[in-house]
Every structure is written in structure tokens, then in C-alpha cells.
Design an enzyme around this catalytic site. Structure first.
Site, mmCIF file in Angstrom:
data_model
loop_
_atom_site.group_PDB
_atom_site.id
_atom_site.type_symbol
_atom_site.label_atom_id
_atom_site.label_comp_id
_atom_site.label_asym_id
_atom_site.label_seq_id
_atom_site.Cartn_x
_atom_site.Cartn_y
_atom_site.Cartn_z
ATOM 1 N N HIS A 36 61.396 13.679 51.129
ATOM 2 C CA HIS A 36 60.657 14.945 51.396
ATOM 3 C C HIS A 36 60.304 14.940 53.035
ATOM 4 C CE1 HIS A 36 57.137 17.519 51.536
ATOM 5 N NE2 HIS A 36 58.163 18.510 51.319
ATOM 6 N N HIS A 110 56.640 18.102 61.332
ATOM 7 C CA HIS A 110 55.616 18.563 60.076
ATOM 8 C C HIS A 110 54.395 18.559 60.272
ATOM 9 C CE1 HIS A 110 54.238 17.787 55.361
ATOM 10 N NE2 HIS A 110 54.641 18.921 55.577
#
Length: 310
Positions: A36, A110
Site C-alpha cells: 500500500h 503520499h
């Protein structure tokens, strides 16, 4: 020789070691370890804050960027090391840096953007795929942050052209029924690219892969939400069961980010054994496909998922 759970010592080429009866089942019926936010190990402390929106105004403050990085890092190993560890699905979130003088240069992100650009990382993945032709890789490209109306008509075609040129004959085209290991091996293809942008229709790119996740920092709540999503049985085609924890988007986030002696990876280390135990039990009820996790190279994550195939 076909492997047994006890014989696996290296997961670098685990797909090619699967028992013969697994070679002819759809790839969507195999249990595949995934990571992820796969590129978050590479976050750039000098990047502007891309998300969450409420923190963007603090981008000029170094301390704020350090806090974002500490809680946005979900992986600790490079893409090549993840591949060598047995990870075969990659969650790759694309962004264009604001004010980048190069109009087509893209990064991953991110919270912050990465130091390494997209083309460099995809070349590394292609080199690895070249050396391991029997290992099938699934690259899920998504989000495309910073692609506005004035740039997206240039950026998407540029990126897609690069992907198709780079991977070339290795690309597994979108097809029905879902391919098997054997059908991929027979054709010499080992890269699937999922491109999550509805306006793009290309026969060599797959659409968005269904991703279930718990949207919570509490492992109990994550398990409960995943169980609810899977209660109607295994969906058709590829799907991801995301074991990843998710920080709140409201003021509750302060409960975590203000912990001076903690970080996201430590939280994951504490929760992952329990989540893996849940996966093992759940797989006995509903077959798993892609299982994605934070800290995908840590501990027993890859061995636990791979052994679901035995």
C-alpha cells in the site's frame, strides 16, 4: 519442484515455484502480496505538502514537513527490495509537482512527493521484470494529483505512451477471461498496468482494481469493515483486501501525529500480526486475491499471503 510451505526459503521467484495445479487458475484466484502506498519510503522532506489539505499552508515549515513524512511513510524498503521480498502488487499514486519547470515530469506521493520521478522507478520495475519473466507484476496507477484541466490532456497520453513503450511486449492486455500464470508464461508477458482514469480507454491498460480497506487506525475496525465488504463473497476479477491503517482526516489526526516518540511504521508493526491472523482465518471462508499492506516487507506478511496458495 513444486514448493510446499515448509520449503520456501526465498520469495523472489515464488510464482514460478507454485504447485502445477495453480498454474492454470485465473490470477484473480491466487493470493498475491501487495504494498500500500508503495513509494512512500522515498518521500522528499523538501517537497511541498500535497495532502491533507488542512496542512498545505504549513508547507514552508520544515517541522511540519517532517511530521507529515513521519506519518505518511507506509513502506521502508525500495521497490526493488519489495519485489525481491515477494511483493507483486504496487499501489502507485501519481502527482505533478506544482511549478515544476519540466511540464511532463511526474512523481509519486503520499502527503509529500517522492524524491525519485515516475519514469526512473518504472524503469527499475521493468528491469526487474526482465530478469524474472515468470513473476507477474500488477501496477496500479491512480490519483494523478496536480493533473488539472490545462495539463491532463498532455500528461495522461505522455505517461501512457511511456508505459507502453517501456514495457512493450511484457504488457498483459486487458482480457476476458482473466489470464493464468501459464497463459502469461506462454506469451512471455508479465506486467499488468491498472490505470485509474475513466477517460482513458486503452486495450493494453486495465481499469481500476477494486480496493477494500477499513479506513481506520484501529485493527478491530479494519477487520470489521473488510468482513462487511466481503460478506457477499469473492467479487469477480481482481480485488484488493487492504490491511492498511488509515489516519483520520479531521482533528482526531492530532492524537497520532503529536506523538513525539512514535511514527506510522511503529503503529503498523504493532498491528500487522493481528491483521495477518485475521487474513488467514478469513481466507478459509472467502478466497483472497491481492492482499495489500503497509510495511509489506516486514515479518511474515509475504510468507503468510503466499502460503494461502498451497
Amino acid at each position: 519442484m513444486p514448493m510446499s510451505a515448509a520449503e520456501v526459503k526465498s520469495y523472489c521467484d515464488w510464482m514460478s515455484q507454485l504447485p502445477a495445479d495453480r498454474h492454470s487458475v485465473p490470477l484473480s484466484d491466487l493470493a498475491i502480496p501487495g504494498s500500500h502506498d508503495s513509494m512512500s519510503y522515498d518521500l522528499d522532506i523538501n517537497s511541498s505538502i500535497i495532502e491533507p489539505d488542512r496542512l498545505k499552508k504549513f508547507s514552508k515549515i520544515c517541522c511540519a514537513r517532517k511530521i507529515v513524512r513521519k506519518w505518511a511513510m507506509t513502506q521502508e524498503e525500495t521497490i526493488t527490495k519489495q519485489l525481491n521480498a515477494g511483493v507483486r502488487y504496487f499501489d502507485l499514486r501519481i502527482a505533478r509537482k506544482p511549478n515544476d519547470p519540466n511540464p511532463t515530469r511526474l512523481y509519486f506521493y503520499h502527503g509529500l512527493c517522492t524524491r525519485t520521478d515516475v519514469e526512473t522507478v518504472l524503469k527499475d520495475i521493468n528491469d526487474w521484470a526482465e530478469r524474472h519473466p515468470k513473476e507477474i507484476l500488477i501496477l496500479a496507477l491512480s490519483h494523478f494529483k496536480g493533473f488539472d484541466k490545462s495539463t491532463e490532456k498532455q500528461l495522461h497520453p505522455h505517461l501512457i505512451k511511456f508505459i507502453k513503450t517501456l514495457f512493450g511486449a511484457k504488457l498483459i492486455p486487458k482480457e476476458q477471461p482473466i489470464p493464468t500464470l501459464k497463459s502469461c508464461w506462454d506469451k512471455g508477458r508479465n506486467v499488468i498496468v491498472s490505470y485509474d482514469y475513466a477517460a482513458i480507454q486503452d486495450p493494453e491498460l486495465w481499469r481500476k482494481i477494486l480496493y477494500y480497506y477499513g479506513n481506520n487506525m484501529n485493527p478491530t475496525e479494519v477487520e470489521s469493515k473488510l468482513q462487511e465488504d466481503l460478506k457477499n463473497g469473492k467479487p469477480y476479477g481482481f480485488f484488493v483486501c487492504g490491511l492498511n491503517l488509515t489516519l483520520p482526516e479531521d482533528a482526531r489526526i492530532l492524537k497520532y501525529v503529536l506523538r513525539l516518540c512514535d511514527n506510522f511504521l511503529n503503529v503498523v508493526r504493532r498491528s500487522l500480526p493481528r491483521l495477518l491472523q485475521w487474513v488467514t482465518v478469513q481466507a478459509g471462508k472467502i478466497p483472497m486475491n491481492i492482499v495489500a499492506s503497509d510495511l509489506a516487507t516486514h515479518g511474515d506478511f509475504v510468507p503468510t499471503v503466499v502460503k494461502l496458495n498451497i
